[in-house]
Write a protein that holds these residues in place. Structure first.
Motif, short mmCIF file in Angstrom:
data_model
loop_
_atom_site.label_atom_id
_atom_site.label_comp_id
_atom_site.label_asym_id
_atom_site.label_seq_id
_atom_site.Cartn_x
_atom_site.Cartn_y
_atom_site.Cartn_z
N UNK A 112 18.88 -48.83 -13.53
CA UNK A 112 18.49 -49.35 -12.21
C UNK A 112 17.08 -48.90 -11.83
N UNK A 113 16.74 -47.66 -12.15
CA UNK A 113 15.39 -47.17 -11.88
C UNK A 113 14.36 -47.98 -12.66
N UNK A 114 14.69 -48.29 -13.89
CA UNK A 114 13.76 -49.08 -14.71
C UNK A 114 13.62 -50.50 -14.17
N UNK A 115 14.73 -51.09 -13.76
CA UNK A 115 14.66 -52.44 -13.20
C UNK A 115 13.78 -52.46 -11.94
N UNK A 116 13.86 -51.42 -11.13
CA UNK A 116 12.99 -51.34 -9.94
C UNK A 116 11.52 -51.25 -10.35
N UNK A 117 11.25 -50.49 -11.40
CA UNK A 117 9.86 -50.42 -11.90
C UNK A 117 9.36 -51.80 -12.32
#
Length: 218
Positions: A112-117
């Motif tokens: 999820x953190x990567x998708x936000x990036x």
């Protein structure tokens, strides 16, 4: 799509995390000694060698890199016929995350953190492998003028059967290569996918069109 000309070189553009390694195995069977790969060396720096590009040759690989001039136009400026496989952009990015995580080089603590990036990016750089600008209004026209065939990862074997038919050759069964297990669940996946469609409309325009072409033969 344009008609395949077996008297000329054909380039297979490997868009990362779209099934390109599986496609390479199939192309190697179809083209035999006429199949060549185009990748940076294992050190990530050594440039690929230019192939002769003789009759009936297919060159497959990554044609974009952040730091090195290895694009189609750098190596094969006169090539006019291409193939590629695309994948749902959201799934492509998610696959990229888990692939890097499996290598011990996760770009973020959670998917999820990567998708936000990624949702902060201007575009999905993976598509810069392609020999035309997908963000132009005439991108689909460029696709038709330059490409012999396109496939989609979600229907890779069906797509590949069509390519083999175009080439007049029997199609092998493709295996699943270079994949990474999704070791953790991704929350609210359908919501993330909707956000990706809103953020990256040009990438989805191209992917959706290719999916329709695979299904309907436009």
């Amino acid at each position: 799509m344009r008609q395949y000309d077996d008297s000329k070189l054909m380039i297979s553009v490997h868009v990362p995390k779209c099934g390109g390694t599986s496609l390479a195995e199939g192309l190697s069977t179809l083209f035999g000694h006429g199949f060549h790969e185009h990748y940076l060396g294992e050190d990530g720096r050594t440039l690929p060698q230019r192939s002769a590009g003789k009759r009936g040759t297919c060159i497959h690989g990554h044609f974009y890199h952040h730091y090195y001039p290895i694009s189609v136009r750098d190596y094969y400026p006169d090539c006019g016929q291409f193939i590629t496989v695309l994948r749902d952009p959201f799934e492509m990015i998610l696959s990229s995350y888990f692939f890097q995580r499996a290598l011990g080089d996760a770009p973020a603590d959670t998917p999820e953190d990567y998708l936000r990036q990624v949702l902060n990016w201007d575009c999905l750089f993976h598509y810069r492998n392609l020999p035309f600008d997908i963000w132009r209004d005439d991108a689909l026209q460029q696709l038709h003028e330059m490409f012999v065939w396109v496939g989609v990862t979600e229907k890779l074997q069906t797509s590949f059967l069509r390519l083999a038919c175009l080439l007049g050759k029997p199609a092998p069964i493709l295996g699943r290569k270079n994949t990474a297990e999704r070791t953790v669940a991704v929350s609210n996946q359908s919501t993330w996918q909707k956000l990706f469609r809103l953020k990256f409309p040009e990438e989805y325009r191209l992917y959706d069109y290719c999916g329709e072409w695979v299904g309907g033969g436009m």
